[in-house]
Design an enzyme around this catalytic site. Structure first.
Site, PDB file in Angstrom:
ATOM      1  N   GLU A   1       0.815  -1.213   0.000  1.00 19.02           N
ATOM      2  CA  GLU A   1       0.000   0.000   0.000  1.00 19.02           C
ATOM      3  C   GLU A   1       0.848   1.263   0.000  1.00 19.02           C
ATOM      4  OE1 GLU A   1      -2.570  -3.191   1.974  1.00 19.02           O
ATOM      5  OE2 GLU A   1      -0.448  -2.644   1.898  1.00 19.02           O
ATOM      6  N   LEU A   2       1.958   1.241   0.750  1.00 18.76           N
ATOM      7  CA  LEU A   2       2.800   2.442   0.798  1.00 18.76           C
ATOM      8  C   LEU A   2       3.442   2.702  -0.561  1.00 18.76           C
ATOM      9  CD1 LEU A   2       4.042   4.744   2.424  1.00 18.76           C
ATOM     10  CD2 LEU A   2       5.882   3.183   3.084  1.00 18.76           C
ATOM     11  N   LYS A   3       3.946   1.669  -1.197  1.00 16.80           N
ATOM     12  CA  LYS A   3       4.532   1.825  -2.529  1.00 16.80           C
ATOM     13  C   LYS A   3       3.528   2.464  -3.484  1.00 16.80           C
ATOM     14  CE  LYS A   3       5.620  -1.073  -6.552  1.00 16.80           C
ATOM     15  NZ  LYS A   3       6.903  -0.514  -7.000  1.00 16.80           N
TER      16      LYS A   3
ATOM     17  N   ILE B   1      23.705  -2.483 -18.954  1.00 14.95           N
ATOM     18  CA  ILE B   1      23.923  -3.532 -17.959  1.00 14.95           C
ATOM     19  C   ILE B   1      23.078  -4.762 -18.251  1.00 14.95           C
ATOM     20  CG2 ILE B   1      23.850  -4.048 -15.486  1.00 14.95           C
ATOM     21  CD1 ILE B   1      26.041  -2.078 -16.463  1.00 14.95           C
TER      22      ILE B   1
ATOM     23  N   TRP C   1      19.999 -12.911  -2.859  1.00 12.95           N
ATOM     24  CA  TRP C   1      18.736 -12.226  -3.108  1.00 12.95           C
ATOM     25  C   TRP C   1      17.554 -13.181  -3.091  1.00 12.95           C
ATOM     26  CZ3 TRP C   1      20.005  -8.063  -7.394  1.00 12.95           C
ATOM     27  CH2 TRP C   1      20.914  -7.161  -6.855  1.00 12.95           C
TER      28      TRP C   1
ATOM     29  N   HIS D   1      28.895  -7.488 -13.114  1.00 20.62           N
ATOM     30  CA  HIS D   1      28.369  -6.182 -12.713  1.00 20.62           C
ATOM     31  C   HIS D   1      28.186  -6.169 -11.211  1.00 20.62           C
ATOM     32  CE1 HIS D   1      26.109  -2.516 -12.459  1.00 20.62           C
ATOM     33  NE2 HIS D   1      25.096  -3.151 -11.900  1.00 20.62           N
TER      34      HIS D   1
ATOM     35  N   CYS E   1      26.755  -3.402  -8.130  1.00 23.60           N
ATOM     36  CA  CYS E   1      26.162  -2.100  -7.833  1.00 23.60           C
ATOM     37  C   CYS E   1      26.084  -1.906  -6.326  1.00 23.60           C
ATOM     38  CB  CYS E   1      24.780  -1.953  -8.462  1.00 23.60           C
ATOM     39  SG  CYS E   1      23.622  -3.276  -8.094  1.00 23.60           S
TER      40      CYS E   1
ATOM     41  N   HIS F   1      18.738   4.982 -10.836  1.00 19.71           N
ATOM     42  CA  HIS F   1      17.779   4.931  -9.733  1.00 19.71           C
ATOM     43  C   HIS F   1      17.121   6.278  -9.490  1.00 19.71           C
ATOM     44  CE1 HIS F   1      20.567   1.558  -9.161  1.00 19.71           C
ATOM     45  NE2 HIS F   1      19.462   0.916  -8.887  1.00 19.71           N
TER      46      HIS F   1
END
Length: 808
Positions: A32-34, A485, A615, A695, A697, A748
């Site tokens: 909901e916040l997103k 990338i 991840w 890669h 990040c 980003h």
């Protein structure tokens, strides 16, 4: 800053309840916040409507946690922020860097010209200004973003110098537009609820996470501003006291890490000074200092010597402290983190209860024990019971945030009333644990045998000089070659086609046709822009880890398992529950089709073994080194199939190499040996003429440069734009001999970098390393960006590379 005379009688006397958690997912069970924040960014929701939705989410969370059994004053944490807990402190201190100085004065207004602050409020940072600092605007780059300790969460790095304004912005509470901790207490009390426990990043951790700004004098360290920060925290504690908070939680995970640039003895001295001063404040809530993500070690006796009322111990990532240290905790509350806040496996209730019993037995009689999670639960999804598509047996092994709250309560009952009081829960847990161990997918002998047969030769390629010559002859690239990338923006049409295929509304042939059409469009676009090494765009991929998890044995995917990565960005980690193998090629058909469309070199795109593991929610029943090698063997087979299909460049992304680096220096060599070894196992079979890229990040490249060097990739691309290439001197000093692609576009942030900006960054890179070693590329994949900004930014990147290539 002056010490204040303690007024013990003025401090609330209510003890912490016997069960609590250190934090809860703030995004909402259905993100909901997103959705609300992104609607605000699109202009579909004004500031007031956004704040109303946030308040409703906070109220629902408090009510839900009470229903789960977290009752009593201060049992429920108040840890809400719209974007990031570190940025929350930065704006509370008014400590934005010079490029955002106007925001502190109430600029950055919403489209209607309002700051978002309540009438009469001090001109602190507005909510639109808060987001501007997080995301950037125009020529103003966003605050740098990097990983929060060794987790998958990202925080926004404070930038401080001697003259950065640091004071307490009055109203960081009841009237602050970013809904600070005092406001959350008042909000709950106004609703007739018990006061929650505000959660704030502690002052020592805040300063150790900060970086010196570009304007800082040589030798300046953010920790030099401790007195100023403590003065502001004193005002915050007074506000919390006035609001009715009985306890406050100050998170100090920096104390478990010994790898800061500041000597350990100075960190400990700062902690002693900070909490001696804080404890002496007369009118304040009681203070819980939470040491999370590892053992406090020599910081525990330092905190014990201060007047803080409670200390949180991570007894999942750390062990029970020595008896001599525990003996110092008389009169204090020990918040025992025995339920993991970071994984999704059921807690071994019997083992956790044994730890609690040992802890209680070793503490002085005047100390008390509260059962808790090891960290905030922001790292796990909300509720495992919603995962109805998971196999029943796998789901029975899981505990998401709500189940972990139940485990904390169960263990609190067991500690207070004895094992017999939770005998049923202990028996059920042991039965499920045995069923998991006996599952045929958990242990596969052929997979274990393949890992056992790996030799050093399997992890070793031809010498780099031989590879470089073979690749130059095959690829014929210009100096400063350009590439991306891997991923390109995923349009609504692509997502709709993938969703229709998943639910059966689009057959395999229709799905293949849709994805091939998108791949061809992306290839033609790259050719037209002028990129030198192309990618197929990854239209078929839902996520860089989940895509592979769905095609490898040993994984399961969730429906609702969302966790916050940064800001409004959420990910759905897969569950790695069994031994891993690759039943069939995973990427070859897509990459081969893309290569058939162009004469330019095509990159095959793979996610590396450490990142797939890190991840995902990784199994906790075998060593991670063994899991990484299982993944390495699966990817090695994929690399071989890509080569056989004629793909000349293969990128194996490993952004997680840095983020899972242990927080204690002594633990790092063993970790780096197996993590680097897994990558080299995945790529070690590649022919000399196949160019291997990787890669990284958010990786603070200079911290792990030796390890990255040992990866032995031919080309390494890294995040570098937000830091303005400040990592490259360390690379040059190291003597990194292979090729490097420092990012010149921060993907980003929605802002489009100009050609001049990209060219200036490339010139800095050339000055540090020489043009022969360099590539030009964005910081990361482009999946989350829109096409308009992507095309403009890539055109600027290519133009900048050509300009620098020509010496202009």
């Amino acid at each position: 800053m002056t010490n204040q005379t303690p007024a013990v009688d003025a401090v609330p006397t209510a003890p912490l309840p016997p069960a609590t958690i250190l934090g809860y997912p703030r995004i909402g069970p259905d993100r909901e916040l997103k959705r609300a924040v992104e609607a605000h960014w699109r202009g579909d929701l004004d500031v007031n409507a956004l704040r109303e939705r946030a308040a409703a989410l906070r109220a629902a969370t408090r009510a839900h946690l009470r229903e789960l059994g977290l009752t009593g004053a201060s049992a429920v944490p108040a840890d809400f922020t719209y974007y990031d807990q570190v940025l929350q402190v930065t704006t509370a201190l008014g400590a934005l860097p010079r490029r955002f100085a106007d925001l502190r004065a109430g600029a950055g207004a919403d489209p209607d010209g309002r700051s978002g602050a309540a009438p009469g409020a001090h001109p602190g940072t507005s909510l639109p200004g808060f987001f501007t600092a997080a995301r950037g605007e125009g020529e103003r780059a966003a605050l740098e973003m990097t990983k929060w300790f060794d987790s998958n969460y990202h925080y926004l790095v404070p930038e401080l110098d001697e003259s950065t304004p640091i004071d307490y912005v009055p109203g960081f509470g009841a009237v602050d537009p970013t809904d600070g901790p005092a406001a959350q207490v008042l909000e709950a009390l106004a609703a007739g609820e018990e006061a929650p426990r505000p959660v704030v990043v502690g002052p020592v951790t805040y300063l150790l996470l900060a970086k010196a700004s570009d304007a800082a004098a040589p030798g300046f360290r953010p920790l030099d501003r401790l007195a100023d920060v403590l003065d502001a925290y004193g005002h915050l504690l007074a506000d919390l006291w006035a609001a009715g908070a009985q306890w406050v939680q100050l998170d100090e995970p920096a104390l478990v890490c010994d790898a800061w640039d500041v000597p350990r003895e100075e960190v400990l001295a700062a902690a002693a000074d900070a909490y001696t001063w804080i404890a002496a404040i007369a009118e304040r809530p009681r203070v819980l200092v939470a040491g999370t993500y590892g053992p406090l070690g020599d910081a525990l006796p330092v905190l014990a010597a201060t007047g803080v009322e409670a200390i949180g111990l991570d007894l999942v990532a750390g062990e029970l402290p020595p008896a001599a240290d525990l003996a110092r905790l008389g009169g204090k509350t020990v918040v025992a983190g025995v339920v993991s806040g970071r994984n999704i496996w059921r807690t071994d209730l019997g083992a956790a209860l044994a730890v609690l019993e040992s802890l209680r037995g070793a503490l002085p009689e005047t100390a008390s024990v509260v059962v808790a999670t090891s960290t905030s639960l922001q790292h796990v999804p909300h509720d495992a019971d919603r995962e109805t598509s998971l196999p029943d047996d796998v789901r029975s092994w899981l505990a998401f945030a709500d189940q972990k709250v139940a485990e904390v309560r169960t263990l609190a009952v067991g500690l207070a009333r004895g094992r017999q009081a939770i005998a049923g829960e202990l028996t059920a847990d042991a039965r499920l644990r045995a069923a998991r161990a006996a599952h045929p997918g958990v242990r596969r002998e052929e997979v274990r045998a393949a890992v056992a047969a790996v030799t050093d030769a399997d992890r070793t390629r031809a010498p780099y000089a031989e590879r470089a010559a073979a690749q130059a002859a095959r690829l014929r690239l210009p100096l400063l070659p350009t590439t991306t990338i891997g991923s390109f923006p995923q349009t609504a049409e692509v997502r709709a086609a993938r969703a229709a295929h998943r639910r059966g509304g689009l057959d395999d042939a229709g799905y293949q046709a849709a994805m091939r059409a998108e791949i061809e469009r992306v290839v033609r676009l790259q050719e037209e822009i002028g990129l030198d090494v192309l990618v197929h765009g990854e239209a078929e991929r839902n996520d860089m880890v989940q895509y592979f998890a769905e095609l490898l044995d040993g994984f399961a995917a969730t429906e609702h398992g969302w966790v916050q990565s940064y800001g409004s960005r959420c990910t759905r980690p897969s569950i790695l529950w069994g031994d891993v193998s690759r039943p069939a090629p995973m990427t070859v058909a897509w990459s081969a089709y893309a290569q058939s469309l162009t004469d330019r070199p095509m990159k095959g795109m793979l996610t590396g073994p450490v990142t797939i593991m890190a991840w995902s929610f990784v199994r906790d029943d075998i060593p991670r080194a063994q899991v990484a090698d299982q993944l390495g063997l699966a990817l090695r087979a994929e690399v071989a199939d890509l080569e056989a299909a004629g793909i000349p460049v293969v990128q194996v992304d490993e952004p997680a190499i840095r983020e899972t680096l242990p927080l204690r220096r002594a633990d790092r060599p063993a970790y780096l040996e197996w993590s680097v070894g897994a990558f080299r196992l995945a790529t070690g079979g590649a022919a000399p003429a196949t160019q291997i890229h990787t890669h990284l990040c958010y990786s603070e490249f200079d911290v792990v440069i030796d390890a990255v060097d040992h990866l032995d990739a031919d080309v390494t691309s890294i995040e570098a734009s937000r830091s303005r290439m400040d990592i490259l001197p360390a690379v040059a000093a190291h003597g990194f001999e292979r090729q490097l692609g420092p990012g010149v576009w921060d993907i980003h942030s929605p802002r489009v970098p100009s050609t001049d900006e990209c060219a200036e960054l490339l010139r800095r890179a050339v000055a540090a390393l020489g043009i022969e070693k360099l590539w030009a590329n964005p910081d990361c994949g482009l999946k989350t960006r829109a096409y308009a900004e992507t095309v403009s930014s890539l055109r600027h990147l290519v133009a900048a590379a050509r300009r620098v290539r020509a010496g202009a």
